[in-house]
Design an enzyme around this catalytic site. Structure first.
Site, PDB file in Angstrom:
ATOM      1  N   LEU A 188       0.830  -1.204   0.000  1.00  0.00           N
ATOM      2  CA  LEU A 188       0.000   0.000   0.000  1.00  0.00           C
ATOM      3  C   LEU A 188       0.869   1.261   0.000  1.00  0.00           C
ATOM      4  O   LEU A 188       0.898   2.001   0.987  1.00  0.00           O
ATOM      5  CB  LEU A 188      -0.927   0.005   1.222  1.00  0.00           C
ATOM      6  CG  LEU A 188      -1.809  -1.229   1.435  1.00  0.00           C
ATOM      7  CD1 LEU A 188      -2.578  -1.123   2.739  1.00  0.00           C
ATOM      8  CD2 LEU A 188      -2.753  -1.412   0.258  1.00  0.00           C
ATOM      9  N   PRO A 189       1.589   1.516  -1.087  1.00  0.00           N
ATOM     10  CA  PRO A 189       2.409   2.733  -1.128  1.00  0.00           C
ATOM     11  C   PRO A 189       1.517   3.965  -1.058  1.00  0.00           C
ATOM     12  O   PRO A 189       0.444   3.998  -1.668  1.00  0.00           O
ATOM     13  CB  PRO A 189       3.124   2.631  -2.479  1.00  0.00           C
ATOM     14  CG  PRO A 189       2.260   1.748  -3.315  1.00  0.00           C
ATOM     15  CD  PRO A 189       1.611   0.786  -2.350  1.00  0.00           C
ATOM     16  N   HIS A 190       1.947   4.964  -0.283  1.00  0.00           N
ATOM     17  CA  HIS A 190       1.132   6.158  -0.110  1.00  0.00           C
ATOM     18  C   HIS A 190       2.002   7.371   0.180  1.00  0.00           C
ATOM     19  O   HIS A 190       3.121   7.231   0.674  1.00  0.00           O
ATOM     20  CB  HIS A 190       0.101   5.963   1.012  1.00  0.00           C
ATOM     21  CG  HIS A 190       0.711   5.579   2.308  1.00  0.00           C
ATOM     22  ND1 HIS A 190       1.055   4.280   2.620  1.00  0.00           N
ATOM     23  CD2 HIS A 190       1.046   6.312   3.386  1.00  0.00           C
ATOM     24  CE1 HIS A 190       1.572   4.236   3.835  1.00  0.00           C
ATOM     25  NE2 HIS A 190       1.579   5.454   4.319  1.00  0.00           N
ATOM     26  N   ALA A 191       1.451   8.526  -0.163  1.00  0.00           N
ATOM     27  CA  ALA A 191       2.171   9.780   0.078  1.00  0.00           C
ATOM     28  C   ALA A 191       1.195  10.940   0.047  1.00  0.00           C
ATOM     29  O   ALA A 191       0.113  10.833  -0.531  1.00  0.00           O
ATOM     30  CB  ALA A 191       3.248   9.979  -0.995  1.00  0.00           C
TER      31      ALA A 191
END
Length: 156
Positions: free
Chosen positions: A66-69
């Protein structure tokens, strides 16, 4: 706010069969697709995602990452999804390679929206039935339908 993920994916990309050989390549390809949908540069998205990954892998186990930014230029949380043709190593907590990638971008000004959206994605992706359906899906529409139907099972 709806409880399924179709709201997060409505403006975002869905890639049903992405062929990548490394985590960095996955982040690059999904950042490119997100850039096309958001108007934020691919380079800025990828940089923000990689900076977050430096804090610790966003791979949560069971083949899910779950890559997030948070970024300037993002008005409200938006998601992008990719099903990888072959699993890739993301340094997951369970040491298993990942094949289901849900990238989440949110405004840099509102951490609460970002955290709510991330929690929603995590709740849905924790369900083995959803993960299995996503692995069987072959089209973008199939994947969007699975996320749209996740409302009843993620309401708990």
């Amino acid at each position: 706010m709806t409880r399924d993920l179709s709201d997060l994916l409505s403006g975002g990309p869905v890639l049903p069969a992405l062929n990548c050989s490394s985590a960095k390549q996955v982040f690059s390809r999904l950042s490119n697709a997100m850039a096309e949908k958001t108007g934020v540069s691919e380079r800025d998205i990828q940089r923000a995602i990689l900076e977050r990954e430096k804090l610790g892998s966003t791979a949560v186990g069971h083949g899910v990452v779950l890559p997030h930014a948070r970024l300037p230029g993002i008005v409200s949380p938006i998601g992008g999804f990719a099903r990888l043709i072959a699993p890739v190593d993301f340094d997951a907590v369970d040491e298993q390679p990942c094949d289901l990638v849900f990238m989440l971008l949110a405004s840099d000004g509102d951490g609460a929206d970002h955290l709510r959206a991330l929690a929603k994605v995590a709740r849905v992706m924790r369900q083995s039935s959803i993960r299995n359906q996503l692995r069987e899906a072959t089209t973008e529409q199939d994947i969007r339908d699975i996320f749209g139907a996740s409302v009843t099972s993620s309401a708990a």
